[in-house]
Design a protein around this motif. Structure first.
Motif, mmCIF file in Angstrom:
data_model
loop_
_atom_site.group_PDB
_atom_site.id
_atom_site.type_symbol
_atom_site.label_atom_id
_atom_site.label_comp_id
_atom_site.label_asym_id
_atom_site.label_seq_id
_atom_site.Cartn_x
_atom_site.Cartn_y
_atom_site.Cartn_z
ATOM 1 N N LEU A 40 8.562 -1.358 -36.737
ATOM 2 C CA LEU A 40 8.290 -2.651 -37.363
ATOM 3 C C LEU A 40 7.891 -2.529 -38.822
ATOM 4 O O LEU A 40 7.534 -3.525 -39.456
ATOM 5 N N LEU A 41 7.977 -1.328 -39.376
ATOM 6 C CA LEU A 41 7.797 -1.118 -40.814
ATOM 7 C C LEU A 41 9.129 -1.416 -41.501
ATOM 8 O O LEU A 41 10.107 -0.701 -41.302
ATOM 9 N N ARG A 42 9.149 -2.467 -42.311
ATOM 10 C CA ARG A 42 10.411 -2.921 -42.899
ATOM 11 C C ARG A 42 10.629 -2.463 -44.336
ATOM 12 O O ARG A 42 11.763 -2.177 -44.744
ATOM 13 N N VAL A 187 4.509 6.879 -36.341
ATOM 14 C CA VAL A 187 3.776 7.024 -37.593
ATOM 15 C C VAL A 187 4.740 7.419 -38.708
ATOM 16 O O VAL A 187 5.539 8.337 -38.551
ATOM 17 N N PHE A 188 4.635 6.704 -39.827
ATOM 18 C CA PHE A 188 5.383 7.040 -41.028
ATOM 19 C C PHE A 188 4.426 7.783 -41.948
ATOM 20 O O PHE A 188 3.454 7.202 -42.450
ATOM 21 N N VAL A 189 4.672 9.079 -42.127
ATOM 22 C CA VAL A 189 3.823 9.946 -42.952
ATOM 23 C C VAL A 189 4.415 9.947 -44.362
ATOM 24 O O VAL A 189 5.532 10.404 -44.565
ATOM 25 N N PHE A 190 3.637 9.468 -45.344
ATOM 26 C CA PHE A 190 4.136 9.352 -46.717
ATOM 27 C C PHE A 190 3.236 10.162 -47.648
ATOM 28 O O PHE A 190 2.025 9.920 -47.713
ATOM 29 N N ILE A 191 3.833 11.115 -48.341
ATOM 30 C CA ILE A 191 3.075 11.995 -49.235
ATOM 31 C C ILE A 191 2.998 11.343 -50.623
ATOM 32 O O ILE A 191 3.996 11.272 -51.340
ATOM 33 N N ILE A 192 1.813 10.874 -50.985
ATOM 34 C CA ILE A 192 1.631 10.274 -52.309
ATOM 35 C C ILE A 192 1.586 11.366 -53.371
ATOM 36 O O ILE A 192 2.257 11.291 -54.400
ATOM 37 N N ARG A 206 6.086 12.306 -52.487
ATOM 38 C CA ARG A 206 6.905 11.132 -52.184
ATOM 39 C C ARG A 206 7.910 11.360 -51.054
ATOM 40 O O ARG A 206 8.720 10.476 -50.760
ATOM 41 N N ASP A 207 7.894 12.526 -50.412
ATOM 42 C CA ASP A 207 8.658 12.707 -49.175
ATOM 43 C C ASP A 207 7.958 11.948 -48.057
ATOM 44 O O ASP A 207 6.763 11.644 -48.124
ATOM 45 N N ALA A 208 8.700 11.669 -46.982
ATOM 46 C CA ALA A 208 8.109 11.002 -45.826
ATOM 47 C C ALA A 208 8.749 11.536 -44.546
ATOM 48 O O ALA A 208 9.845 12.105 -44.563
ATOM 49 N N LEU A 209 8.035 11.331 -43.449
ATOM 50 C CA LEU A 209 8.527 11.738 -42.130
ATOM 51 C C LEU A 209 8.122 10.670 -41.126
ATOM 52 O O LEU A 209 6.952 10.303 -41.029
ATOM 53 N N GLY A 210 9.110 10.173 -40.375
ATOM 54 C CA GLY A 210 8.818 9.284 -39.261
ATOM 55 C C GLY A 210 8.646 10.109 -37.996
ATOM 56 O O GLY A 210 9.462 10.982 -37.706
ATOM 57 N N ALA A 223 -3.843 21.799 -50.486
ATOM 58 C CA ALA A 223 -4.898 21.370 -51.405
ATOM 59 C C ALA A 223 -4.306 20.462 -52.484
ATOM 60 O O ALA A 223 -3.182 20.668 -52.938
ATOM 61 N N GLY A 224 -5.068 19.445 -52.886
ATOM 62 C CA GLY A 224 -4.612 18.535 -53.923
ATOM 63 C C GLY A 224 -3.660 17.466 -53.430
ATOM 64 O O GLY A 224 -2.926 16.877 -54.221
ATOM 65 N N SER A 225 -3.690 17.184 -52.142
ATOM 66 C CA SER A 225 -2.757 16.216 -51.559
ATOM 67 C C SER A 225 -3.421 14.878 -51.261
ATOM 68 O O SER A 225 -4.615 14.808 -50.953
ATOM 69 N N GLU A 226 -2.623 13.834 -51.351
ATOM 70 C CA GLU A 226 -3.025 12.491 -50.934
ATOM 71 C C GLU A 226 -1.915 11.964 -50.033
ATOM 72 O O GLU A 226 -0.737 11.989 -50.398
ATOM 73 N N ILE A 227 -2.285 11.504 -48.846
ATOM 74 C CA ILE A 227 -1.301 11.150 -47.823
ATOM 75 C C ILE A 227 -1.634 9.798 -47.219
ATOM 76 O O ILE A 227 -2.788 9.502 -46.912
ATOM 77 N N LEU A 228 -0.595 8.979 -47.035
ATOM 78 C CA LEU A 228 -0.713 7.681 -46.377
ATOM 79 C C LEU A 228 -0.022 7.757 -45.021
ATOM 80 O O LEU A 228 1.126 8.206 -44.931
ATOM 81 N N LEU A 229 -0.721 7.323 -43.978
ATOM 82 C CA LEU A 229 -0.162 7.247 -42.629
ATOM 83 C C LEU A 229 -0.043 5.779 -42.227
ATOM 84 O O LEU A 229 -1.022 5.031 -42.312
ATOM 85 N N ILE A 230 1.156 5.380 -41.787
ATOM 86 C CA ILE A 230 1.398 3.999 -41.344
ATOM 87 C C ILE A 230 1.788 4.053 -39.865
ATOM 88 O O ILE A 230 2.869 4.527 -39.520
ATOM 89 N N ASP A 231 0.886 3.620 -39.016
ATOM 90 C CA ASP A 231 0.994 3.699 -37.561
ATOM 91 C C ASP A 231 1.446 2.328 -37.069
ATOM 92 O O ASP A 231 0.688 1.348 -37.137
ATOM 93 N N VAL A 232 2.703 2.216 -36.611
ATOM 94 C CA VAL A 232 3.281 0.902 -36.293
ATOM 95 C C VAL A 232 4.017 0.910 -34.951
ATOM 96 O O VAL A 232 4.532 1.950 -34.514
#
Length: 235
Positions: A40-42, A187-192, A206-210, A223-232
């Protein structure tokens, strides 16, 4: 466990001078049949907007719209009477519901970088709603902190869907296991920034993995990473 890799360089792209966008999923002039949505992530648009420019008034309906500001400030105005500034470290959410018209502009003070994310709603045709929240940076260090959830709480923003958004910043190499919040979700794993690996998948900026059809998975974070997880939900 099922997986789908989205390398940064394979995303859609638009350059309008004042606006540079990268699209994880089909959007506007970018159309790729294999990348319409993840569950449901569009939409996940990675936008850079020049100072003092932006999007004029435009409508949305029946979509949950989350904006994560990475740099600068976005100036928001909508037809419900909301006028707001959302700065880096803050998150905005709108339930477009029966219909909302809004504009978004970068502050004249500098360039704006943001992620705009659309999720299909759980309940359609609700009354339009707006909210925003500033999150303490220290709560994101070395762990995933919840930004958005379906649980009404002072600690996160509420979304009209069984979805959770979490973000983490990691100063040192970290190995962690993420438990999917609800059966049937992915989960959509997005590397900021930085990099991580999930299974045999090496992810850079900016790579991602579903990831889906599992209850949990391991993330090895550099080290030095920022990651967004979108659980849908996946359907």
């Amino acid at each position: 466990m099922k997986e789908k890799l989205y390398k940064a360089e394979t995303r859609g792209e638009a350059n309008h001078g004042w606006l540079q966008s990268r699209f994880s999923f089909s959007f506007a002039e970018y159309y790729e049949p294999s990348r319409i949505h993840f569950g449901l992530l569009r939409v996940l648009n990675d936008d850079t907007i020049a100072a003092g420019t932006g999007f004029g008034a435009h409508p949305h309906e029946n979509m949950e719209i989350v904006t994560v500001v990475l740099k600068g400030e976005v100036l928001h105005r909508d037809n419900t009477g909301t006028v707001a500034g959302i700065k880096a470290g803050e998150v905005q959410i709108m339930s477009a519901g029966t219909g909302i018209v809004h504009s978004e502009h970068a502050s004249k003070e500098g360039e704006l970088q943001l992620l705009q994310i659309w999720v299909f709603p759980k309940e359609r045709n609700v009354k339009p709603r707006y909210d925003q929240k500033k999150f303490d940076e220290k709560d994101k260090i070395g762990k995933f902190s919840t930004l958005v959830s379906p649980e009404k709480s002072d600690d996160s923003l509420w979304i009209n869907q069984d979805a959770w958004f979490s973000i983490g910043k990691f100063d040192v190499d970290t190995n962690t296991r993420y438990a999917i919040k609800k059966p049937g979700n992915g989960v959509f794993v997005f590397i900021i920034e930085g990099g991580a690996s999930v299974g045999t998948n090496m992810l850079g900026k900016r790579d991602a993995l579903g990831v889906w059809d599992t209850t949990d998975f391991e993330i090895n974070i550099g080290a030095g990473s920022e990651i967004l997880l979108i659980d849908v939900p996946m359907n």
